[in-house]
Motif scaffolding. Structure first.
Motif, mmCIF file in Angstrom:
data_model
loop_
_atom_site.group_PDB
_atom_site.id
_atom_site.type_symbol
_atom_site.label_atom_id
_atom_site.label_comp_id
_atom_site.label_asym_id
_atom_site.label_seq_id
_atom_site.Cartn_x
_atom_site.Cartn_y
_atom_site.Cartn_z
ATOM 1 N N ASP A 37 -31.974 26.369 -8.402
ATOM 2 C CA ASP A 37 -31.104 27.064 -8.389
ATOM 3 C C ASP A 37 -30.239 27.916 -8.305
ATOM 4 N N LEU A 38 -29.461 28.637 -7.095
ATOM 5 C CA LEU A 38 -28.706 30.286 -7.453
ATOM 6 C C LEU A 38 -27.601 30.272 -7.641
ATOM 7 N N GLY A 39 -27.088 28.901 -8.349
ATOM 8 C CA GLY A 39 -25.310 28.773 -8.944
ATOM 9 C C GLY A 39 -24.813 29.323 -7.955
ATOM 10 N N VAL A 40 -23.247 29.845 -7.994
ATOM 11 C CA VAL A 40 -22.321 29.976 -6.986
ATOM 12 C C VAL A 40 -21.548 31.421 -6.716
ATOM 13 N N ASP A 41 -21.663 31.290 -5.178
ATOM 14 C CA ASP A 41 -20.944 32.242 -4.721
ATOM 15 C C ASP A 41 -21.874 33.087 -3.921
ATOM 16 N N VAL A 42 -23.517 32.087 -3.296
ATOM 17 C CA VAL A 42 -24.566 32.749 -3.084
ATOM 18 C C VAL A 42 -24.575 32.641 -1.671
ATOM 19 N N SER A 43 -25.028 34.336 -0.400
ATOM 20 C CA SER A 43 -24.694 35.007 0.041
ATOM 21 C C SER A 43 -26.156 34.180 1.400
ATOM 22 N N ALA A 44 -26.298 33.997 1.813
ATOM 23 C CA ALA A 44 -26.471 33.936 3.156
ATOM 24 C C ALA A 44 -27.816 34.163 2.966
ATOM 25 N N GLU A 45 -27.615 35.862 3.226
ATOM 26 C CA GLU A 45 -29.069 36.924 2.928
ATOM 27 C C GLU A 45 -30.231 35.689 1.098
ATOM 28 N N GLN A 46 -29.447 35.578 0.287
ATOM 29 C CA GLN A 46 -29.891 35.078 -0.763
ATOM 30 C C GLN A 46 -30.261 33.539 -0.486
ATOM 31 N N VAL A 93 -31.631 32.569 2.441
ATOM 32 C CA VAL A 93 -32.537 32.258 3.265
ATOM 33 C C VAL A 93 -33.625 33.238 2.392
ATOM 34 N N THR A 94 -33.576 34.690 2.019
ATOM 35 C CA THR A 94 -34.665 34.716 1.055
ATOM 36 C C THR A 94 -34.951 34.820 -0.047
ATOM 37 N N THR A 95 -34.570 34.105 -0.656
ATOM 38 C CA THR A 95 -35.505 32.802 -1.830
ATOM 39 C C THR A 95 -35.719 32.176 -0.945
ATOM 40 N N ALA A 96 -35.700 31.001 -0.244
ATOM 41 C CA ALA A 96 -36.111 30.718 0.187
ATOM 42 C C ALA A 96 -37.757 30.345 1.147
ATOM 43 N N LYS A 97 -37.500 31.846 1.551
ATOM 44 C CA LYS A 97 -38.691 32.803 2.164
ATOM 45 C C LYS A 97 -39.570 33.490 1.666
ATOM 46 N N GLU A 98 -39.519 34.034 0.102
ATOM 47 C CA GLU A 98 -40.526 34.161 -1.445
ATOM 48 C C GLU A 98 -40.733 32.961 -1.141
ATOM 49 N N GLN A 99 -40.323 31.968 -1.859
ATOM 50 C CA GLN A 99 -40.415 30.685 -2.694
ATOM 51 C C GLN A 99 -41.008 29.169 -1.851
ATOM 52 N N GLY A 100 -40.784 29.573 -0.755
ATOM 53 C CA GLY A 100 -42.198 28.601 0.241
ATOM 54 C C GLY A 100 -41.496 27.075 0.401
ATOM 55 N N ALA A 101 -39.897 27.463 0.370
ATOM 56 C CA ALA A 101 -38.890 26.051 -0.013
ATOM 57 C C ALA A 101 -38.583 25.881 1.659
ATOM 58 N N GLN A 102 -39.251 24.697 1.060
ATOM 59 C CA GLN A 102 -38.428 23.840 3.350
ATOM 60 C C GLN A 102 -37.337 23.693 3.561
ATOM 61 N N ILE A 103 -36.404 23.132 2.254
ATOM 62 C CA ILE A 103 -35.112 23.230 2.911
ATOM 63 C C ILE A 103 -34.411 23.557 1.580
ATOM 64 N N ILE A 104 -32.436 24.439 2.009
ATOM 65 C CA ILE A 104 -31.942 24.474 1.453
ATOM 66 C C ILE A 104 -30.379 24.474 1.818
ATOM 67 N N CYS A 105 -30.557 23.898 0.732
ATOM 68 C CA CYS A 105 -28.649 22.739 0.436
ATOM 69 C C CYS A 105 -27.467 24.070 0.213
ATOM 70 N N CYS A 106 -26.675 23.937 1.081
ATOM 71 C CA CYS A 106 -25.531 24.503 0.956
ATOM 72 C C CYS A 106 -24.220 23.701 0.246
ATOM 73 N N SER A 107 -23.721 24.016 -0.685
ATOM 74 C CA SER A 107 -22.692 23.429 -0.751
ATOM 75 C C SER A 107 -21.423 24.002 -0.632
ATOM 76 N N ILE A 140 -31.284 25.859 -3.572
ATOM 77 C CA ILE A 140 -29.824 25.162 -3.423
ATOM 78 C C ILE A 140 -28.540 26.193 -3.986
ATOM 79 N N GLY A 141 -27.205 26.099 -3.453
ATOM 80 C CA GLY A 141 -26.302 26.369 -4.782
ATOM 81 C C GLY A 141 -24.754 26.993 -3.451
ATOM 82 N N THR A 142 -24.429 27.232 -4.482
ATOM 83 C CA THR A 142 -22.460 27.546 -3.780
ATOM 84 C C THR A 142 -22.567 28.438 -2.809
ATOM 85 N N VAL A 143 -21.308 27.753 -1.342
ATOM 86 C CA VAL A 143 -21.647 29.559 -0.540
ATOM 87 C C VAL A 143 -20.640 30.222 -1.066
ATOM 88 N N LYS A 144 -21.124 31.818 -0.551
ATOM 89 C CA LYS A 144 -20.607 33.206 -1.239
ATOM 90 C C LYS A 144 -18.710 32.694 -0.882
#
Length: 213
Positions: A121-130, A132-146, A93-97
């Motif tokens: 929780d990636l915090g705020v000002d999160v890039s698209a790459e961040q 997706v890369t985190t979801a890939k590395e962590q094996g997450a099923q969900i990405i939540c963008c705010s 989860i994070g707030t977008v860039k």
């Protein structure tokens, strides 16, 4: 009243100290940590989530209830680690860039954890790459963008595109939310799910994880 019911009641009132004491008592009584989590803490947070959705409680009540839940989880953590993994799914989860608003994101995080999901929780000002890369590395099923700013909403489309570029679009459920968003925008950018409030977001996320389990 059973200890588990008491845990749920005190959590709803935001009484962290009482929750801590009761969690310890339940452990001493021999109740498994997983049971305390799933039949005491999570149901209490679920009630708060539902009340929040209906405007019966507001952000301050949600935050104190979350604090009480975290107080209980802190005690359970070493016991849960020893047992099996209780996570029902994993979300990034994070707030977008370009956007620094985090109240909505933090509420969704609380509600997701209240449903038993593990949240990165990636915090705020999160890039698209961040995202997706985190979801890939962590094996997450969900990405939540705010997003709270209309000027940053385009970053959500970037995240959908980035998931395609990194080859995990079919593996992640992309959820979008924030005050200026609509279902039409979600459809337009090719995201999977839009909800108008934190409690509904958590329900949709859990439902997805259960379906894809």
């Amino acid at each position: 009243m059973s200890t588990l019911t008491e845990i749920s009641e005190f959590l709803q009132k935001g009484r962290a100290k009482s929750v801590r004491e009761l969690v310890n008592r339940a452990l001493e009584e021999g109740t498994p940590a997983k049971t305390i989590l799933e039949e005491g803490l999570l149901p209490g947070m679920s009630v708060i989530g539902e009340k929040f959705r209906k405007n019966e409680v507001f952000v301050p009540e949600v935050l104190v209830a979350a604090r009480a839940m975290n107080a209980g989880i802190e005690i359970l953590k070493p016991h849960l680690a020893a047992g099996d993994n209780t996570s029902k799914g994993k979300a990034v989860i994070g707030t977008v860039k370009g956007d620094l608003h985090d109240i909505g994101k933090n509420l969704v995080k609380i509600m997701l954890e209240g449903k038993g999901l593990e949240v990165i929780d990636l915090g705020v000002d999160v890039s698209a790459e961040q995202f997706v890369t985190t979801a890939k590395e962590q094996g997450a099923q969900i990405i939540c963008c705010s997003a709270l700013l209309t000027t940053t909403m385009g970053e959500m489309k970037e995240t959908v595109e980035e998931a395609k570029r990194q080859g995990i679009r079919d593996k992640v459920f992309i959820m979008v939310g924030g005050a200026p968003l609509t279902q039409a925008f979600c459809d337009q950018i090719g995201a999977d799910c839009y909800t108008s409030d934190a409690a509904s977001a958590a329900s949709a996320a859990l439902e997805h994880c259960q379906k894809s389990a």
